[in-house]
Design an enzyme around this catalytic site. Structure first.
Site, PDB file in Angstrom:
ATOM      1  N   GLU A 215       1.661  -5.303  -5.210  1.00  0.00           N
ATOM      2  CA  GLU A 215       0.573  -6.188  -4.870  1.00  0.00           C
ATOM      3  C   GLU A 215      -0.494  -5.857  -5.729  1.00  0.00           C
ATOM      4  O   GLU A 215      -0.979  -4.927  -6.058  1.00  0.00           O
ATOM      5  CB  GLU A 215       0.277  -6.007  -3.358  1.00  0.00           C
ATOM      6  CG  GLU A 215      -0.801  -7.025  -2.879  1.00  0.00           C
ATOM      7  CD  GLU A 215      -1.080  -6.846  -1.471  1.00  0.00           C
ATOM      8  OE1 GLU A 215      -2.313  -7.201  -0.894  1.00  0.00           O
ATOM      9  OE2 GLU A 215      -0.061  -6.855  -0.590  1.00  0.00           O
TER      10      GLU A 215
ATOM     11  N   CYS B 237       0.933  -1.172   0.034  1.00  0.00           N
ATOM     12  CA  CYS B 237      -0.184  -0.019   0.179  1.00  0.00           C
ATOM     13  C   CYS B 237       0.875   1.114   0.125  1.00  0.00           C
ATOM     14  O   CYS B 237       1.993   1.096   0.506  1.00  0.00           O
ATOM     15  CB  CYS B 237      -0.920   0.009   1.281  1.00  0.00           C
ATOM     16  SG  CYS B 237      -2.372   1.234   1.226  1.00  0.00           S
TER      17      CYS B 237
END
Length: 439
Positions: free
Chosen positions: A339, A305
């Site tokens: 990710e 993130c």
């Protein structure tokens, strides 16, 4: 389509507005009449018949720019009076991102434009994601988030129902007061708080200014609770281990969720490392953004993130954080990738970074070069290199293998389109060893 200002940030009493282009003037319309003497009986009857507005109603709403924009009523709440008009409504501006959703008074709504929606449609989701190119450019640098493509329709509806109303309107962080964008699942005891006060160093949050002032007299931190692994000029990067600093990691996730729509909030922060970027002065090191990564990723993820806080947007920090994640991958001797799945805007951010890095090498390189060699040089995963070059039409498939076609004029054109590269990471200032589990 026009665009609306991004959230306002107040610093030391003065208001800074990160404005986009103003919407077209054809959205101007007369304000809804508040003078009962001028209203016809038919108008009064119609008003009483449609009030209070139902959830799902579509209507035109006067925004802070003085112009009217189409909205959908997401929620309503009763005010103290018993009159049917004494409700306020939480609305979503259907042309724009959910970050602009807000509570509005009845007088901001043009009741002559009311449309009652009986059937909830998936097109609401599509409409909420419409943005101008200018908005996308601004948001691109703000954050990269894990997308929601993996959610089925039922899960997406459940997510949006649970997070549809912002619970915290503003936060105070250091010298900034910042309007929030999205719901964040703070503990229940904060449900009645429209504003929270964060300690900018330990990220503890409180309901009242006096609590923060008392806390600041006791808090001895002047930087994130981790190891400083990079300093160049006034910029510092700190590595924070979620296992060693669990409360800080959880508080950082609560804070980040206020600005990331479909971020998964990880309460088990033990598995993550947080890389917190700071601007430093004589008062301490002030967080401007961060990225997180798993300590062990079987999929070669080097970033989970990433967020640049609103007061520090449009300064190149988002691009710096992406570049920094790849410098760590190089130190580890591994290739890395963010990710998955990426949101559309996340992909836009990374595609820009990959384009600039790869084309810079292709411009300077003499002779043939393979995708594996590019991957070894940049720590970018081969699949990301391949899809980036294919999207730029710089790769062809000949005789059973991919061949890179690097015409200098074409490279220059693509580099110009990719934009500026942001702040440079000075690798000589990075002092870091890869994470190893302590026995």
């Amino acid at each position: 389509m026009g665009s609306i200002d991004t959230p306002t940030i107040t610093e030391n009493g003065s208001t800074q507005s990160y404005a986009a282009a103003a919407p077209a003037d054809d959205n101007q319309r007369p304000l809804a009449s508040s003078n009962g003497a001028q209203e016809s009986e038919a108008t009064k009857k119609r008003r009483s018949g449609i009030l209070p507005l139902e959830v799902g109603t579509r209507v035109m709403c006067r925004w802070r720019d003085g112009k009217y924009h189409p909205v959908k009523v997401i929620e309503r709440r009763k005010l103290q009076s018993a009159e049917p008009s004494d409700y306020e409504y939480y609305v979503h501006y259907t042309e724009f991102n959910r970050r602009l959703d807000e509570w509005v008074k009845l007088e901001q709504l043009d009741l002559d434009s009311v449309e009652t929606v009986v059937d909830e449609k998936v097109e609401d989701k599509v409409a909420s994601l419409k943005m101008t190119r200018h908005q996308k450019r601004k948001i691109d640098e703000t954050h990269v988030e894990v997308g929601h493509e993996e959610l089925d329709a039922a899960s997406l509806r459940e997510h949006e129902e649970f997070t549809k109303v912002k619970n915290i309107a503003t936060i105070e962080l250091g010298r900034y007061e910042i309007e929030t964008w999205y719901f964040s699942p703070f503990p229940p005891e904060y449900n009645d708080s429209l504003k929270l006060y964060f300690c900018e160093f330990c990220l503890n949050f409180m309901k009242r200014k006096e609590q923060l002032q008392r806390h600041m007299r006791k808090c001895d931190l002047k930087h994130p609770p981790g190891d400083e692994i990079y300093r160049s000029g006034t910029l510092s990067m700190f590595e924070v281990d979620g296992k060693k600093n669990k409360v800080y990691g959880q508080n950082l996730c609560y804070l980040a969720k206020l600005f990331l729509d479909h971020k998964t909030l990880y309460y088990d922060v033990d598995l993550f490392l947080f890389y917190v970027l700071c601007e430093c002065d004589d008062r301490g090191c002030h967080m401007v953004g961060y990225f997180s990564k798993e300590k062990h990723s079987e999929e070669s993820y080097n970033l989970a993130c990433i967020l640049t806080l609103p007061p520090y947007q449009r300064k190149g920090y988002g691009k710096f954080l992406i570049a920094f994640s790849y410098e760590l991958s190089k130190k580890e001797g591994k290739v890395g990738t963010p990710e998955r799945p990426l949101s559309d805007l996340g992909l836009l951010s990374y595609r820009g970074y990959w384009t600039r890095v790869l084309l810079d090498i292709l411009k300077k390189h003499k002779g043939n070069i393979s995708i594996k060699e590019l991957s070894d040089m940049t720590a970018i995963k081969a699949e990301d290199i391949l899809t980036t070059l294919q999207s730029l039409e710089l790769i062809q498939y000949r005789k059973g293998q991919h061949v890179i076609c690097a015409d200098p004029k074409v490279l220059d054109r693509h580099l110009k389109a990719a934009g500026r590269g942001g702040l440079e990471v000075d690798v000589s200032k990075l002092i870091w060893t890869p994470y190893k589990e302590q026995s």
